[in-house]
Design a protein around this motif. Structure first.
Motif, PDB file in Angstrom:
ATOM      1  N   GLY A  30       0.786  -1.222   0.000  1.00  0.00           N
ATOM      2  CA  GLY A  30       0.000   0.000   0.000  1.00  0.00           C
ATOM      3  C   GLY A  30       0.818   1.272   0.000  1.00  0.00           C
ATOM      4  N   THR A  31       0.185   2.357   0.426  1.00  0.00           N
ATOM      5  CA  THR A  31       0.782   3.690   0.358  1.00  0.00           C
ATOM      6  C   THR A  31       2.060   3.829   1.174  1.00  0.00           C
ATOM      7  OG1 THR A  31      -0.604   4.468   2.177  1.00  0.00           O
ATOM      8  CG2 THR A  31      -1.459   4.805  -0.030  1.00  0.00           C
ATOM      9  N   GLU A  32       2.161   3.081   2.248  1.00  0.00           N
ATOM     10  CA  GLU A  32       3.314   3.207   3.145  1.00  0.00           C
ATOM     11  C   GLU A  32       4.628   2.856   2.452  1.00  0.00           C
ATOM     12  OE1 GLU A  32       5.203   4.427   6.444  1.00  0.00           O
ATOM     13  OE2 GLU A  32       3.042   4.557   6.131  1.00  0.00           O
ATOM     14  N   SER A  33       4.569   2.011   1.429  1.00  0.00           N
ATOM     15  CA  SER A  33       5.810   1.577   0.774  1.00  0.00           C
ATOM     16  C   SER A  33       6.515   2.708   0.035  1.00  0.00           C
ATOM     17  CB  SER A  33       5.533   0.413  -0.183  1.00  0.00           C
ATOM     18  OG  SER A  33       4.592   0.779  -1.152  1.00  0.00           O
ATOM     19  N   PHE A  34       5.835   3.827  -0.186  1.00  0.00           N
ATOM     20  CA  PHE A  34       6.439   4.951  -0.911  1.00  0.00           C
ATOM     21  C   PHE A  34       6.671   6.171  -0.013  1.00  0.00           C
ATOM     22  CE2 PHE A  34       3.958   2.563  -4.106  1.00  0.00           C
ATOM     23  CZ  PHE A  34       5.034   2.092  -4.847  1.00  0.00           C
ATOM     24  N   ARG A  35       6.712   5.971   1.295  1.00  0.00           N
ATOM     25  CA  ARG A  35       6.865   7.073   2.251  1.00  0.00           C
ATOM     26  C   ARG A  35       8.094   7.927   1.939  1.00  0.00           C
ATOM     27  NH1 ARG A  35       3.089   8.854   4.023  1.00  0.00           N
ATOM     28  NH2 ARG A  35       2.291   6.850   4.609  1.00  0.00           N
ATOM     29  N   GLN A  36       9.260   7.319   1.743  1.00  0.00           N
ATOM     30  CA  GLN A  36      10.482   8.094   1.491  1.00  0.00           C
ATOM     31  C   GLN A  36      10.414   8.836   0.162  1.00  0.00           C
ATOM     32  OE1 GLN A  36      13.464   4.998   1.951  1.00  0.00           O
ATOM     33  NE2 GLN A  36      14.034   5.819   3.941  1.00  0.00           N
ATOM     34  N   GLN A  37       9.889   8.184  -0.872  1.00  0.00           N
ATOM     35  CA  GLN A  37       9.787   8.842  -2.167  1.00  0.00           C
ATOM     36  C   GLN A  37       8.855  10.045  -2.093  1.00  0.00           C
ATOM     37  OE1 GLN A  37       9.582   5.594  -1.592  1.00  0.00           O
ATOM     38  NE2 GLN A  37      11.032   4.584  -2.956  1.00  0.00           N
ATOM     39  N   LYS A  38       7.779   9.917  -1.353  1.00  0.00           N
ATOM     40  CA  LYS A  38       6.835  11.032  -1.205  1.00  0.00           C
ATOM     41  C   LYS A  38       7.509  12.229  -0.553  1.00  0.00           C
ATOM     42  CE  LYS A  38       2.932   8.122  -0.419  1.00  0.00           C
ATOM     43  NZ  LYS A  38       1.851   7.786   0.471  1.00  0.00           N
ATOM     44  N   GLU A  39       8.288  11.964   0.486  1.00  0.00           N
ATOM     45  CA  GLU A  39       8.954  13.061   1.200  1.00  0.00           C
ATOM     46  C   GLU A  39       9.895  13.831   0.280  1.00  0.00           C
ATOM     47  OE1 GLU A  39      10.838  11.327   4.628  1.00  0.00           O
ATOM     48  OE2 GLU A  39       8.915  10.730   5.512  1.00  0.00           O
ATOM     49  N   VAL A  40      10.650  13.136  -0.545  1.00  0.00           N
ATOM     50  CA  VAL A  40      11.637  13.779  -1.415  1.00  0.00           C
ATOM     51  C   VAL A  40      10.990  14.360  -2.674  1.00  0.00           C
ATOM     52  CG1 VAL A  40      13.686  13.373  -2.823  1.00  0.00           C
ATOM     53  CG2 VAL A  40      13.509  12.327  -0.567  1.00  0.00           C
ATOM     54  N   LEU A  41      10.137  13.600  -3.324  1.00  0.00           N
ATOM     55  CA  LEU A  41       9.590  14.007  -4.616  1.00  0.00           C
ATOM     56  C   LEU A  41       8.469  15.034  -4.527  1.00  0.00           C
ATOM     57  CD1 LEU A  41       9.605  10.548  -6.416  1.00  0.00           C
ATOM     58  CD2 LEU A  41      11.174  12.470  -6.780  1.00  0.00           C
ATOM     59  N   SER A  42       7.857  15.189  -3.358  1.00  0.00           N
ATOM     60  CA  SER A  42       6.748  16.137  -3.230  1.00  0.00           C
ATOM     61  C   SER A  42       7.191  17.588  -3.398  1.00  0.00           C
ATOM     62  CB  SER A  42       6.031  15.951  -1.892  1.00  0.00           C
ATOM     63  OG  SER A  42       6.885  16.273  -0.820  1.00  0.00           O
ATOM     64  N   GLU A  43       8.489  17.831  -3.388  1.00  0.00           N
ATOM     65  CA  GLU A  43       8.987  19.186  -3.639  1.00  0.00           C
ATOM     66  C   GLU A  43       8.843  19.570  -5.110  1.00  0.00           C
ATOM     67  OE1 GLU A  43      12.975  19.413  -2.146  1.00  0.00           O
ATOM     68  OE2 GLU A  43      12.387  18.637  -0.190  1.00  0.00           O
ATOM     69  N   ARG A  44       8.775  18.555  -5.993  1.00  0.00           N
ATOM     70  CA  ARG A  44       8.702  18.823  -7.432  1.00  0.00           C
ATOM     71  C   ARG A  44       7.503  18.192  -8.121  1.00  0.00           C
ATOM     72  NH1 ARG A  44      14.805  17.618  -7.851  1.00  0.00           N
ATOM     73  NH2 ARG A  44      15.670  19.702  -7.574  1.00  0.00           N
ATOM     74  N   PHE A  45       6.828  17.242  -7.449  1.00  0.00           N
ATOM     75  CA  PHE A  45       5.727  16.506  -8.050  1.00  0.00           C
ATOM     76  C   PHE A  45       4.516  16.478  -7.126  1.00  0.00           C
ATOM     77  CE2 PHE A  45       9.461  14.684 -10.079  1.00  0.00           C
ATOM     78  CZ  PHE A  45       9.062  14.522 -11.399  1.00  0.00           C
ATOM     79  N   ARG A  46       3.370  16.289  -7.725  1.00  0.00           N
ATOM     80  CA  ARG A  46       2.164  15.927  -6.985  1.00  0.00           C
ATOM     81  C   ARG A  46       2.238  14.407  -6.887  1.00  0.00           C
ATOM     82  NH1 ARG A  46      -3.904  16.568  -9.445  1.00  0.00           N
ATOM     83  NH2 ARG A  46      -5.078  15.928  -7.610  1.00  0.00           N
ATOM     84  N   VAL A  47       2.585  13.880  -5.736  1.00  0.00           N
ATOM     85  CA  VAL A  47       2.822  12.449  -5.545  1.00  0.00           C
ATOM     86  C   VAL A  47       1.546  11.811  -4.990  1.00  0.00           C
ATOM     87  CG1 VAL A  47       4.259  10.722  -4.425  1.00  0.00           C
ATOM     88  CG2 VAL A  47       5.258  12.912  -5.089  1.00  0.00           C
ATOM     89  N   VAL A  48       1.078  10.770  -5.680  1.00  0.00           N
ATOM     90  CA  VAL A  48      -0.163  10.095  -5.320  1.00  0.00           C
ATOM     91  C   VAL A  48       0.108   8.596  -5.206  1.00  0.00           C
ATOM     92  CG1 VAL A  48      -2.551   9.645  -6.025  1.00  0.00           C
ATOM     93  CG2 VAL A  48      -1.470  11.823  -6.646  1.00  0.00           C
ATOM     94  N   SER A  49      -0.486   7.973  -4.209  1.00  0.00           N
ATOM     95  CA  SER A  49      -0.444   6.516  -4.086  1.00  0.00           C
ATOM     96  C   SER A  49      -1.772   6.060  -3.500  1.00  0.00           C
ATOM     97  CB  SER A  49       0.726   6.058  -3.220  1.00  0.00           C
ATOM     98  OG  SER A  49       0.608   6.587  -1.919  1.00  0.00           O
ATOM     99  N   PHE A  50      -2.083   4.778  -3.674  1.00  0.00           N
ATOM    100  CA  PHE A  50      -3.332   4.269  -3.107  1.00  0.00           C
ATOM    101  C   PHE A  50      -3.150   2.851  -2.593  1.00  0.00           C
ATOM    102  CE2 PHE A  50      -3.737   2.505  -7.332  1.00  0.00           C
ATOM    103  CZ  PHE A  50      -4.595   1.418  -7.240  1.00  0.00           C
ATOM    104  N   ASP A  51      -4.073   2.461  -1.725  1.00  0.00           N
ATOM    105  CA  ASP A  51      -4.103   1.104  -1.197  1.00  0.00           C
ATOM    106  C   ASP A  51      -5.067   0.304  -2.069  1.00  0.00           C
ATOM    107  OD1 ASP A  51      -2.439   1.822   0.913  1.00  0.00           O
ATOM    108  OD2 ASP A  51      -4.068   2.004   2.375  1.00  0.00           O
ATOM    109  N   PRO A  52      -4.556  -0.663  -2.863  1.00  0.00           N
ATOM    110  CA  PRO A  52      -5.461  -1.494  -3.657  1.00  0.00           C
ATOM    111  C   PRO A  52      -6.440  -2.269  -2.775  1.00  0.00           C
ATOM    112  CG  PRO A  52      -3.203  -1.741  -4.407  1.00  0.00           C
ATOM    113  CD  PRO A  52      -3.155  -0.991  -3.105  1.00  0.00           C
ATOM    114  N   ILE A  53      -7.454  -2.838  -3.375  1.00  0.00           N
ATOM    115  CA  ILE A  53      -8.483  -3.591  -2.649  1.00  0.00           C
ATOM    116  C   ILE A  53      -7.852  -4.568  -1.654  1.00  0.00           C
ATOM    117  CG2 ILE A  53     -10.226  -5.409  -2.927  1.00  0.00           C
ATOM    118  CD1 ILE A  53     -11.158  -4.037  -5.429  1.00  0.00           C
ATOM    119  N   GLY A  54      -8.344  -4.526  -0.404  1.00  0.00           N
ATOM    120  CA  GLY A  54      -7.888  -5.455   0.630  1.00  0.00           C
ATOM    121  C   GLY A  54      -6.513  -5.160   1.184  1.00  0.00           C
ATOM    122  N   THR A  55      -5.932  -4.016   0.826  1.00  0.00           N
ATOM    123  CA  THR A  55      -4.603  -3.639   1.291  1.00  0.00           C
ATOM    124  C   THR A  55      -4.717  -2.377   2.139  1.00  0.00           C
ATOM    125  OG1 THR A  55      -3.506  -4.572  -0.644  1.00  0.00           O
ATOM    126  CG2 THR A  55      -2.299  -2.899   0.542  1.00  0.00           C
ATOM    127  N   GLY A  56      -3.989  -2.335   3.247  1.00  0.00           N
ATOM    128  CA  GLY A  56      -3.952  -1.132   4.071  1.00  0.00           C
ATOM    129  C   GLY A  56      -5.336  -0.676   4.491  1.00  0.00           C
TER     130      GLY A  56
END
Length: 188
Positions: free
Chosen positions: A31-57
């Motif tokens: 789920g979304t937690e797997s991209f925590r580090q990327q979100k922190e770094v990339l959010s300075e230049r990108f709109r970073v989006v992630s989601f929890d697929p069905i039955g996850t998180g």
């Protein structure tokens, strides 16, 4: 908590930052937690989006025990529509790369590009097949703690803040039977 509507129900998503949109697609169970580090770094230049697929998180399983790559792809389309994204840049990690590839083939007019991280088109090695079978067995026996610990350690290589975050996001909210559904999908 933000949710978007797709297929049979609502799915959880997170977004942060501004700029061009970058959608991260996780493997089952992470789920979304797997991209925590990327979100922190990339959010300075990108709109970073992630989601929890069905039955996850935080996304319910909606009573599903099977989840096809096509349905997962449709969830990505629903999220893109929900966010009013005409074209998307997708980044799929591990099995999350499969719906990214399917999205690019099914909706070429909606794709900016795809980034695949440790992804694979099929399970073709004895090691990966064995790893998946062990995971399926653990999930079916509802050994969430063992499975969550194993996934967290194997995906972070160390027991740190990220690994602890992954573990907390996996146990107890993810439905173990749903994990099996991803890997036993007739389309995988």
């Amino acid at each position: 908590m933000p949710f978007f509507q797709s297929g049979e129900g609502a799915l959880y998503y997170e977004e942060t930052g501004t700029g061009p949109s970058l959608l991260f697609i996780p493997p089952p169970a992470l789920g979304t937690e797997s991209f925590r580090q990327q979100k922190e770094v990339l959010s300075e230049r990108f709109r970073v989006v992630s989601f929890d697929p069905i039955g996850t998180g935080r996304s319910p399983d909606h009573g599903r025990r099977e989840y096809t790559i096509e349905e997962w792809t449709n969830d990505i389309l629903s999220l893109a529509d929900h966010l009013d994204l005409e074209k998307v840049l997708l980044c799929g990690y591990s099995l999350g790369g499969s719906p990214c590839q399917e999205f690019a083939l099914s909706y070429p007019e909606r794709i900016k590009g795809i980034i695949l991280l440790c992804s694979f088109p099929e399970v073709s090695t004895v090691f990966l097949s064995a790893k998946i079978r062990i995971g399926e067995w653990l999930a079916l026996k509802d050994f969430r703690t063992v499975m969550g610990e194993g996934i967290a350690i194997s995906h972070t290589k160390r027991k740190d803040k990220l690994g602890s975050g992954l573990f907390r996001s996996l146990v107890p909210i993810t439905k173990p039977a749903g994990w099996v559904g991803y890997y036993q999908s007739p389309h995988f």
